[in-house]
Design an enzyme around this catalytic site. Structure first.
Site, short mmCIF file in Angstrom:
data_model
loop_
_atom_site.label_atom_id
_atom_site.label_comp_id
_atom_site.label_asym_id
_atom_site.label_seq_id
_atom_site.Cartn_x
_atom_site.Cartn_y
_atom_site.Cartn_z
N LYS A 77 0.85 -1.18 0.00
CA LYS A 77 0.00 0.00 0.00
C LYS A 77 0.89 1.24 0.00
O LYS A 77 1.95 1.26 0.65
CB LYS A 77 -0.90 -0.03 1.24
CG LYS A 77 -1.95 1.08 1.31
CD LYS A 77 -2.82 0.86 2.56
CE LYS A 77 -3.88 1.93 2.71
NZ LYS A 77 -4.73 1.69 3.91
N SER A 152 -9.52 1.68 3.16
CA SER A 152 -8.68 2.47 2.28
C SER A 152 -7.65 1.64 1.50
O SER A 152 -6.98 2.17 0.61
CB SER A 152 -7.93 3.53 3.11
OG SER A 152 -7.08 2.91 4.07
N SER A 176 -9.70 -0.84 7.30
CA SER A 176 -9.18 -0.60 5.96
C SER A 176 -8.48 -1.78 5.31
O SER A 176 -8.13 -1.71 4.13
CB SER A 176 -8.23 0.61 5.97
OG SER A 176 -8.96 1.80 6.14
#
Length: 486
Positions: A77, A152, A176
């Site tokens: 990420k 996210s 997330s």
């Protein structure tokens, strides 16, 4: 070319160690899959083709193939800093930021022989539940391109679901990792707070953030957790826990274990199909030998309210470092104050600005006790609820998200509706306990997830139950609309 990266991590490791396939071939397969599929999905913000190819070719020549991830490609990420590779946290304010160091998890995965393919898309500074808050691009759900992948960590979840990499790392502040795992039909694990080092993770809310894996099986998630966990002296919140083999107890089954079902769970907005799938999953665990008991989490109703005071307050403090002076976007200004204002106004998106303002207000003089302090007190009550519940059960089962993936743009104009996507995941972050999402069915062809929550630092039991469910569940998901290798 066959797609090697749709094989499990364990299968790839065995094949690479036996030299059935070369690391460079697996890396080339991943890069080819990204080139073919990612223009539709949009899961990657950057792909390090040169770096990955160079690293993989070096492994081709290695005499020793015993490294735990020898030649296995993966993605990070884009809020985990990578030395020499752009790291943006999904924000314009870091559009040109190239870190001079690695996050601890990046160093650990490199040391175990993994090959970093690239950085995945995310909601800006991890603030969002749909990855639509990214400053750069939309990421689409591989199961339906008109749907969100969750957030996210939507880019990481979508990349794994589409078969672009066998696993990826995400971060989980209020769901997330788990919520996008549910939406994209993969496994997502949020470890206990402090289990995995946060050094090099661009902070959103420091007392809530935790790094964890997204993978296509519980076994793979357990394997990766063992490689990234352990005490880190560079992270003051890192727990003094040694590295463990989290795959060791996976096959012990659930006989004799107690599964807690929350009797006072908030069912407003819970899709009937999601509830049916989760009930069926609990029944399957009961059929495998587990005892199902009712537990109570009476204060979980207040979790979202507490979270949306604590997290923005910590974000307000953490994001003050992005001022245009030391790194990141800098706007011209006649005075220092004008430069600050313009840099932050141009660099931050609307959701980030919204949370900074909420957090600054909650921490301001005269309001601290009324808002932030009371939210922290509620956090303590939520933790005590979990402690009481775990006196009567070994894991707790809930839905991961109240609905399957929603359509792109559907909730962007209604922040409160967006926030409610995390109603079942946020309590675990406030309590600091581990949680995992495992696919448990579909609604209208879209995946939904079973969330299992465990005691602090008892990931082994949590993973054991999740793996047992995976075995009795079988292969229930259809192939995604776009992807490779199936």
């Amino acid at each position: 070319m066959t797609n090697e990266t749709h094989r499990s991590v364990q299968e790839l490791v065995r094949a690479l160690r036996q030299r059935d396939v070369k690391p460079s071939e697996v890396t080339a397969s991943s890069l080819a899959a990204i080139q073919k599929v990612d223009p539709e999905v949009g899961s990657f913000l950057s792909v390090d083709e040169e770096g990955a190819t160079t690293a993989a070719k070096a492994l081709d020549e290695a005499a020793d193939t015993s490294a735990p991830l020898f030649g296995v490609p993966y993605a990070l990420k884009d809020n985990m800093v990578t030395n020499g590779l752009r790291t943006t946290a999904g924000s314009r304010i870091l559009e040109t930021y190239i870190p001079p160091y690695n996050a601890t998890v990046a160093d650990k995965l490199a040391a175990t022989g993994g090959v970093l393919i690239g950085k995945t898309n995310m909601d800006e500074f991890a603030m969002g539940s749909s990855t639509e808050n990214s400053a750069y691009q939309l990421t689409r759900n591989p199961y339906a391109l008109d749907r969100v992948p969750g957030g996210s960590s939507g880019g990481s979840a979508a990349a794994v679901a589409a078969g672009l990499v066998p696993f990826a790392l995400g971060s989980d502040t209020g769901g997330s990792i788990r919520q996008p795992a549910s939406f994209c039909g993969v496994v997502g694990l949020k470890p206990t707070y402090g289990r995995v080092s946060r050094f090099g993770l661009i902070a959103f809310a420091s007392s809530l953030d935790q790094i964890g894996p997204l993978a296509r099986s519980v076994e793979d998630a357990a394997y990766v957790l063992g490689l990234i966990s352990g005490h880190d002296p560079l992270d003051s919140t890192s727990a003094p826990k040694s590295t463990e083999d989290f795959t060791a107890d996976l096959d012990k089954g659930v006989k004799g274990l107690r599964i807690g079902v929350v009797r006072d769970i908030d069912t407003e907005g819970l899709h009937p199909g999601v509830r049916s799938a989760v009930d069926a999953a609990v029944a399957a665990l009961q059929g495998a030998g587990a005892e199902v008991v009712e537990v109570s989490l009476p204060n979980s109703h207040y979790a979202i309210a507490a979270y949306y005071l604590i997290a923005p307050a910590e974000a307000s403090s953490n994001l003050s470092r992005f001022d245009g002076v030391r790194y990141g976007h800098r706007a011209a200004g006649a005075t220092l104050l004008q430069m600050y204002e313009r840099s932050r106004s141009e660099g931050f998106g609307m959701e980030v600005k919204r949370r900074i303002m909420i957090g600054t207000y909650a921490l301001s003089s005269g309001y601290y006790d009324a808002y932030y302090k009371r939210a922290q007190q509620m956090r303590t009550l939520i933790l005590r609820d979990f402690e009481a519940a775990f006196a009567n059960c070994d894991v707790i089962a809930t839905p991961t998200a109240p609905t399957p993936a929603f359509r792109l743009g559907e909730k962007m104009e209604d922040p409160l509706a967006m926030y409610l996507n995390d109603v079942y995941t946020i309590p675990a972050n406030l309590a600091g306990i581990p949680g995992i999402s495992v696919p448990c069915g579909t609604v209208d062809g879209l995946p939904v997830g079973l969330q299992l929550l465990g005691r602090a630092f008892d990931e082994k039991t949590l993973l054991r139950v999740a793996h047992a469910y995976e075995q009795v569940r079988g292969d229930i998901l259809p192939a995604p609309q776009v992807g490779v290798g199936r």
